[in-house]
Write an enzyme that holds these catalytic residues in place. Sequence first.
Site, PDB file in Angstrom:
ATOM      1  N   GLU A 172      -4.961   6.063   2.318  1.00  0.00           N
ATOM      2  CA  GLU A 172      -4.069   5.194   1.546  1.00  0.00           C
ATOM      3  C   GLU A 172      -4.788   4.010   0.898  1.00  0.00           C
ATOM      4  O   GLU A 172      -4.479   3.649  -0.231  1.00  0.00           O
ATOM      5  CB  GLU A 172      -2.922   4.685   2.431  1.00  0.00           C
ATOM      6  CG  GLU A 172      -1.910   5.767   2.802  1.00  0.00           C
ATOM      7  CD  GLU A 172      -1.266   6.397   1.585  1.00  0.00           C
ATOM      8  OE1 GLU A 172      -1.190   5.763   0.528  1.00  0.00           O
ATOM      9  OE2 GLU A 172      -0.848   7.568   1.694  1.00  0.00           O
ATOM     10  N   SER A 173      -5.724   3.403   1.625  1.00  0.00           N
ATOM     11  CA  SER A 173      -6.314   2.176   1.075  1.00  0.00           C
ATOM     12  C   SER A 173      -7.795   2.019   1.420  1.00  0.00           C
ATOM     13  O   SER A 173      -8.319   0.911   1.333  1.00  0.00           O
ATOM     14  CB  SER A 173      -5.548   0.951   1.595  1.00  0.00           C
ATOM     15  OG  SER A 173      -5.748   0.797   2.993  1.00  0.00           O
TER      16      SER A 173
END
Length: 417
Positions: A147-148
């Site tokens: 996700e990040s």
Amino acid sequence: MKHTITAALAGVIAQGAISQCAWAEPGRAPALVKVRNPVEAASDPAETGFRVFVEALRPDATARGVSRAIFDAAFRDVATPDAEVLARTRRQGEFARPVWEYLVGAVSPGRITRGRAQGARLAATLASIEAQTGVPRAIVLAFWGIESDFGASAGTVSTIRALATLAQARFRGNLFREELLAALTILERGDITPARMKGSWAGAMGQVQFLPSSFLAHAVDFDGDGHRDIWNSDADALASIAGYLKNLGWNPGLSWGYEVVLPADFDLTRYRADLADFARRSVHRTDGAALPVSGEASVFLPGGIGGPAFLITGNFEVVRAYNTSDAYALAVGHLADRLAGGPALAAAWPSKAARLDTDGLRALQTGLAARGLYAGDADGRAGPKLRDAVRQYQIGQGIPADGYATPALLARVKGGP
Ligand code: CA
């Protein structure tokens, strides 16, 4: 151009703005025009239309308990739609790329190294979260990594501006208007300030890339400071991921899936079964470990026969619920295995030619629907519904039921009886 607009054109735009106000709030004087010079307000039609949209949102925000002060603070520095956000809606992500290309980027050697270091740094927090939720630490770490990049790429776009842009454009109907109202609710609760509420172009926020509605349902204050801070707190981010997966039904007794070798005489028509049944049918894990003795799984051949083979469990669908892409769920699962010390995939991927693009998948969905085999949307996305439909078609045709959509299969569906 907007500074050199002629007075005549400004007048036309101002009239347009007033009629938009009347449409948005029947019977009310448009508050916006009262506080701004009309010609100045009309000098940028995009800005005027945007402010009208924002004002029309206020009654629904108030009804949800958002105060005037928070509402005004949220939009204080948000004067125009974000053109880059609109441009991004016309691009495609995981669905347009082959699974194997997506995996190369998502499960890179650098990400595995960074993830293992983060796992060591946050070992105590991850162990505590795993004990409370039953979600394995490697899965939580992998989700955070995809996700990040473990918090390093949480996004720099103003969430309020991104959501307002998508809502005003009615991208996907009312979805983003609802998400915008949810974002305002988060601000009202004081979990984050408007200036720090940032994320991706599509309104996904912080280190875990939750949409606001997911935040309201699943975010956790794990470090106990009173704020659910998925932007700045590692502990809150990790616990929110685990909370999300637990709430969606993660089964603590099972992995997401396993890379396996299917025997040459494997009966692909029996593709869903108990893990013990697969073991009896001589299906072996490629890492040499034994399959669990209980739990249901299904065969997943994301590159067709000859490419890597997997047995996937219900947990694969739990991950996929976050981002409805087979490639995404496989990337999270495989990255988790690598972070836990597991090996690279054993089998090689097939040639790039043997896959359908989005238009091809859409045509296949339409063709299979006409045969009564597919009941989902013709959205051009591969997933369990399309896979099952392809398998039913293949079983009916007496060809190997790998569930994999190829140009040859589409030609057969289009041309056959
Ligand atoms: Ca916190």
